[in-house]
Design an enzyme around this catalytic site. Structure first.
Site, short mmCIF file in Angstrom:
data_model
loop_
_atom_site.label_atom_id
_atom_site.label_comp_id
_atom_site.label_asym_id
_atom_site.label_seq_id
_atom_site.Cartn_x
_atom_site.Cartn_y
_atom_site.Cartn_z
N SER A 146 71.71 44.00 34.48
CA SER A 146 72.34 43.14 35.43
C SER A 146 71.49 42.23 36.15
O SER A 146 70.65 42.75 37.01
CB SER A 146 73.40 43.83 36.23
OG SER A 146 74.20 42.97 37.31
N GLY B 63 65.58 43.82 41.39
CA GLY B 63 64.60 44.66 42.48
C GLY B 63 65.42 45.85 42.72
O GLY B 63 64.73 46.79 43.38
N HIS C 130 53.78 54.01 77.26
CA HIS C 130 54.79 54.23 78.00
C HIS C 130 55.50 53.05 78.40
O HIS C 130 54.58 52.09 79.00
CB HIS C 130 54.37 55.10 79.28
CG HIS C 130 55.36 55.41 80.33
ND1 HIS C 130 56.22 56.41 80.02
CD2 HIS C 130 55.61 54.79 81.43
CE1 HIS C 130 57.13 56.60 81.13
NE2 HIS C 130 56.61 55.53 81.96
N GLU D 2 76.93 57.64 57.27
CA GLU D 2 76.56 56.38 57.66
C GLU D 2 77.55 55.30 57.58
O GLU D 2 78.01 54.42 58.52
CB GLU D 2 75.40 55.76 57.00
CG GLU D 2 74.07 56.47 56.99
CD GLU D 2 72.86 55.85 56.09
OE1 GLU D 2 73.24 54.92 55.41
OE2 GLU D 2 71.87 56.16 56.30
N GLY E 121 78.25 63.97 53.51
CA GLY E 121 76.94 63.94 53.23
C GLY E 121 76.39 62.60 54.33
O GLY E 121 77.25 61.90 54.76
#
EC number: 1.16.1.1
Length: 465
Positions: A58, A63, A453, A195, A190
């Site tokens: 496809s 990528g 820092h 997410e 999971g």
């Protein structure tokens, strides 16, 4: 109706990219699938002077999974969503998707150009084996000295009535929902489910998660999982454990029927996301014609050098049953290059693998958890602290993100056996911990290093110093 529409973001057509030199069918290297490992091997071997052909069924997947429907676009959605507040979410949903699609289109185009400029022949067609290192695609046959199987994985689904409703989507389809749902039900618990729960909660969506497991966050230490769940619940997540979905009825709203702790329950939703893991894409590849074995899960069987059971054929990335991360696929390409064209010293044994789950803040891990160490009979000490309580780490207070905790599991010899970081920039800091583990640095040495820092990396000083 809330349904998914997956636009073709690629600027390339099969006709535009079709090569006219059809008489050439013999190659040094053939790669099936455009994922991270395969495309990198293809490019590097072409640059080294090999003839290389790469098959991708496809144009939308030039990528690979990560840049088109996986880690990159989902993190772009998270980034855009976290710039949105309250009532702005529904008005901005199209804008958020457009930002995602623009990034994907750019990267899709760049990946195709990158391999073609290196001299790789890209064939946009489904490929399958018809013999030993012999492949058929687009009614043409191709032979190669080395073949790389790089077909990745796809979302698992449920074999239940109602699963085919267009409002029931997987982790790809949920990115293209026409409208932002008011109520989203997620099946699974999971990292992918977590997410997307974080994403849609930030967009003011009512999110309910049905997990078949008896507890939230199974792979994580219990105290970490409990803290993360409490945080997500404070943001609006409704979590239901021990839930076995039986069927989905479709009307103006979806009604999800499930058995929860032995009792029948039903839940309304505008959209349902099924996020129950991913399985290797090995169907209809003709692997039996090439002598390539698969295991009982359908993953290609490989050894530590990523050899399959067929001479000259490797399997890389999600298709080989290993950890399903893009960066593991990238390391797989190093193993194959070294084995086939290098010294053969590199392999997949004893890899130290960090992970990151992109909730807010990110949850990152490396090494073993408490349950694994206890099963193995390994003695350890847990050193942990809440992020808000680490005095030497003011950066979270500066950016007003003090949620989270840090935890290290230390062996009797002061070696780091595992770590969990749930804090701002944990996805970056965990790589330092992984490096320390790989080179054998002790917990005391890691905690004693000098760190800029104010920085979130000072969590190492605060917990281990």
């Amino acid at each position: 109706m809330v349904a998914a529409v997956d636009p073709n973001n690629s600027k390339h057509s099969t006709e535009k990219r079709h090569f006219v030199n059809q008489e050439q069918h013999d190659y040094d290297v053939a790669v099936i699938g455009f994922g991270k490992a395969g495309k990198t091997i293809a490019r590097k071997r072409a640059e080294a002077g090999d003839s290389v052909v790469l098959f991708e069924q496809s144009p939308r997947m030039y990528g690979g999974t990560c840049i088109n429907v996986g880690c990159v676009p989902t993190k772009k959605l998270l980034f855009e969503a976290h710039k949105t507040t309250g009532s702005d979410a529904r008005a901005r949903w199209e804008e958020i998707k457009e930002a995602r699609n623009a990034l994907v289109s750019t990267m899709n185009e760049a990946n195709l150009d990158m391999v073609e400029q290196a001299g790789v022949k890209v064939v946009t067609a489904r490929a399958k084996f018809v013999g030993a290192r012999e492949i058929e695609a687009d009614q043409q046959r191709y032979r190669a000295k080395t073949v790389i199987i790089n077909t990745g994985a796809s979302a698992r689904t449920l074999d239940i009535p109602g699963i085919d409703d267009p409002r029931v989507v997987d982790s790809t389809g949920v990115q293209f929902l026409e409208q932002l749902p008011k109520q989203l039900l997620i099946v699974g618990g999971g990292p992918i489910a977590m997410e997307f729960a974080s994403l849609f909660i930030s967009l003011d969506v009512q999110v309910r998660m049905l997990d078949q497991s008896p507890q939230f966050g199974g792979p994580f230490d219990r105290d970490v999982a409990d803290a993360v769940l409490e945080h997500l619940q404070d943001q609006g997540l409704e979590f239901i454990a021990s839930a076995d979905v039986q069927r989905i009825d479709a009307d103006e709203q979806l009604k999800v029927h499930a058995t929860v702790d032995g009792a029948e329950r039903s839940f309304d939703a505008d959209a349902v996301l099924v996020a129950i893991g991913r399985q290797a894409n090995t169907q209809d590849l003709g692997l039996e014609h090439a002598g390539v074995d698969v295991d009982d899960r359908g993953s290609v069987v490989v050894d530590k050098h990523l050899h399959t059971s067929a001479d000259g054929v490797y399997a890389v990335g999600d298709v080989n049953g290993g950890p399903q991360f893009t960066y593991i696929s990238f390391d797989d390409h190093r193993v194959v290059l070294d084995d086939r064209w290098g010294e053969g010293a590199r392999d997949t044994a004893d890899r130290v693998i960090p992970t990151a789950t992109y909730i807010d803040p990110p949850l990152a891990t490396v090494g073993r958890n408490e349950a694994q160490l206890e099963r193995e009979g390994i003695s350890f000490e847990a050193k942990k602290a809440k992020i808000a309580d680490i005095a030497v780490m003011p950066r979270p207070k500066i950016v007003e993100q003090t949620t989270g905790m840090a935890k290290f599991l230390i062996g009797e010899d002061d070696q780091i056996l595992g770590a969990t970081l749930w804090c701002v920039d944990s996805q970056e800091i965990i790589n330092t911990v992984a490096l320390a583990m790989r080179v054998g640095m002790t917990a005391t040495e890691l905690g004693g290093q000098i760190i800029t820092h104010p920085a979130n990396s000072e969590v190492l000083n605060g917990v281990l110093g």
